[in-house]
Design an enzyme around this catalytic site. Sequence first.
Site, PDB file in Angstrom:
ATOM      1  N   ASP A 147       3.350   1.716   2.540  1.00  0.00           N
ATOM      2  CA  ASP A 147       2.637   2.955   2.886  1.00  0.00           C
ATOM      3  C   ASP A 147       1.339   3.070   2.114  1.00  0.00           C
ATOM      4  O   ASP A 147       0.307   3.497   2.653  1.00  0.00           O
ATOM      5  CB  ASP A 147       3.527   4.168   2.597  1.00  0.00           C
ATOM      6  CG  ASP A 147       4.662   4.320   3.600  1.00  0.00           C
ATOM      7  OD1 ASP A 147       4.607   3.642   4.647  1.00  0.00           O
ATOM      8  OD2 ASP A 147       5.581   5.098   3.336  1.00  0.00           O
ATOM      9  N   ASP A 166      -5.920  -4.738  11.794  1.00  0.00           N
ATOM     10  CA  ASP A 166      -4.493  -4.908  11.509  1.00  0.00           C
ATOM     11  C   ASP A 166      -4.331  -5.626  10.167  1.00  0.00           C
ATOM     12  O   ASP A 166      -5.054  -6.592   9.877  1.00  0.00           O
ATOM     13  CB  ASP A 166      -3.827  -5.723  12.625  1.00  0.00           C
ATOM     14  CG  ASP A 166      -2.321  -5.716  12.498  1.00  0.00           C
ATOM     15  OD1 ASP A 166      -1.704  -4.752  12.970  1.00  0.00           O
ATOM     16  OD2 ASP A 166      -1.773  -6.680  11.920  1.00  0.00           O
ATOM     17  N   GLU A 195       0.762  -0.508  10.858  1.00  0.00           N
ATOM     18  CA  GLU A 195      -0.387  -0.945  10.059  1.00  0.00           C
ATOM     19  C   GLU A 195      -1.623  -1.181  10.921  1.00  0.00           C
ATOM     20  O   GLU A 195      -2.591  -1.795  10.459  1.00  0.00           O
ATOM     21  CB  GLU A 195      -0.027  -2.236   9.306  1.00  0.00           C
ATOM     22  CG  GLU A 195       0.068  -3.504  10.166  1.00  0.00           C
ATOM     23  CD  GLU A 195       1.399  -3.651  10.875  1.00  0.00           C
ATOM     24  OE1 GLU A 195       1.690  -4.754  11.340  1.00  0.00           O
ATOM     25  OE2 GLU A 195       2.164  -2.669  10.983  1.00  0.00           O
ATOM     26  N   HIS A 209       8.874  -0.334   1.320  1.00  0.00           N
ATOM     27  CA  HIS A 209       8.078   0.493   2.223  1.00  0.00           C
ATOM     28  C   HIS A 209       7.130   1.445   1.513  1.00  0.00           C
ATOM     29  O   HIS A 209       6.036   1.704   2.027  1.00  0.00           O
ATOM     30  CB  HIS A 209       9.001   1.258   3.174  1.00  0.00           C
ATOM     31  CG  HIS A 209       9.644   0.381   4.213  1.00  0.00           C
ATOM     32  ND1 HIS A 209       8.993  -0.042   5.346  1.00  0.00           N
ATOM     33  CD2 HIS A 209      10.872  -0.190   4.255  1.00  0.00           C
ATOM     34  CE1 HIS A 209       9.792  -0.810   6.067  1.00  0.00           C
ATOM     35  NE2 HIS A 209      10.949  -0.908   5.422  1.00  0.00           N
ATOM     36  N   ASN A 243       6.126  -5.166   3.026  1.00  0.00           N
ATOM     37  CA  ASN A 243       7.300  -4.293   3.058  1.00  0.00           C
ATOM     38  C   ASN A 243       8.545  -5.005   2.548  1.00  0.00           C
ATOM     39  O   ASN A 243       9.326  -4.447   1.779  1.00  0.00           O
ATOM     40  CB  ASN A 243       7.538  -3.780   4.475  1.00  0.00           C
ATOM     41  CG  ASN A 243       6.634  -2.611   4.838  1.00  0.00           C
ATOM     42  OD1 ASN A 243       6.139  -1.913   3.962  1.00  0.00           O
ATOM     43  ND2 ASN A 243       6.414  -2.410   6.119  1.00  0.00           N
TER      44      ASN A 243
END
Length: 495
Positions: free
Chosen positions: A384, A367, A410, A380, A375
């Site tokens: 990504d 993670d 994530e 975003h 973000n």
Amino acid sequence: MDLPLRWRLRRTELGIYAAVGLAFAAVAGWLVMDLIEGRERIIAEKTVLAVQKSQFMSQWFGTTILTADYVLRDLSGRIAPGDLIYPDPDPAHRQRLQTLLQEKLATLNSVAGITIYDRNCIFLASHDGLRLGFRSNQRVCSEPGAPVGRGRNIQYVPSEKSASKSPVILISRHVVAPDGTLQGGVLAAIELARAQDWITSFAVETNDVLAIVDGDGTLLARNPPLPESIGKRAPTTPGQPSFGATRSSASFVAVSPLDGRERIFGMSKIEDIPLLIIVGFDKQGVLREWRRRAWQLSGGFLALLALTAMVLRAHTIALGQREQMRKLATTDMLTGVANRRQLVEVGMREFDRSRRYRAPLSALMVDIDRFKSINDTWGHPTGDRAIQALANVMVAAVRDQDEVGRLGGEEFAAILPETGMDGAIIIAERLRRAVQEDIDLVSEDGQTIRFTVSVGVATLSDDIASFDDLMSQADRMLYKAKDGGRNQVVADVDA
């Protein structure tokens, strides 16, 4: 007495006619409503099918782009600044570079050639020893002030600007100095003719269309072929979502400006590449069978029943086609690794095999630390790219027999067959260090972003009764890593 009797009989007859008429009217009304709903349903199903087909094709074509980029990334990592000199004063060195490019090209089925260029974009080595001294026409080479990106670059180049005199799709990776200046790079070319051959290998119905366009709207390939429009910027179709707003897939119904036919369109971006796959089903063709059935209403009740059966049959066929396309979707669109469903299927299969043969099996839960702040701070799209970068590092950190998948957001996982606790910890630590030391993201405003990951490790033991238990154990270890300060690997070494 006769007149009242006849009147009563007539009234009964009229009542029967009225009842039959009302029954037929009710059935006809129900069928009309069903036809209206069926029409919308067919359009909706074809819309889903168009999107799914575009997704499938984008994954297929994107594999070629990604494979070429992996090779270029490997090549750029092997090239030192001293290699980027033209003309090369050492023939033996030039031959070694050419041999290396030949070996790499042999692994790429759809790539026409690979070259290396210097800081002035001059080709100094190629797989075939040709075009040395030519200057690349990439934007960074031909447009003053064009940004020098460190990642993958995709560009369409028409025949008049191409070194091969054929329209090509260029994939490149620049070698960039610490001060941001271009030092050279590596370049792979996919001839547009190959993309055209690829897209025409798909069967299309009359007036249906398949197309590949780039981020500027340039038509790169089309089925059926349209040679006079290839390489030109296609007129914007009314209602078409803008390329920048199309993060993965979209659908719309519109009249094509090229031939004036109304189509049901599905479009999908090829992962993080500025290329779109567009699938268009001709709306008249989609509704042809529906219209024929609608005319059968005048044939009476039996014709209506037959029409209903055909609509249900068409609906079943459409559902079957949609199910077939759904089964093809085993890959996460953003990262290219396995999606959750595929990962679970592989994990359960490996769990059963490990139990049967008493072989070791481990799992990693990974993670991104403080992903929300990425973000919130940089947006975003940058988030990504962080997810994509982690996926790439995970694929590089594990072995060929291991399976990497994205669980969502994530969060990732890796299934490690034939791997005990010690080996799993080594892989997890290697992954953690690679993320911390090797990933450099650049935000939209040019800021360098670094991030870390937490990793939980679990290994199959007698206490673990199912694959879910194994993943739950890895998840608990992940949360211990988070609670323990993040950027660390935690394993239940007593398991």
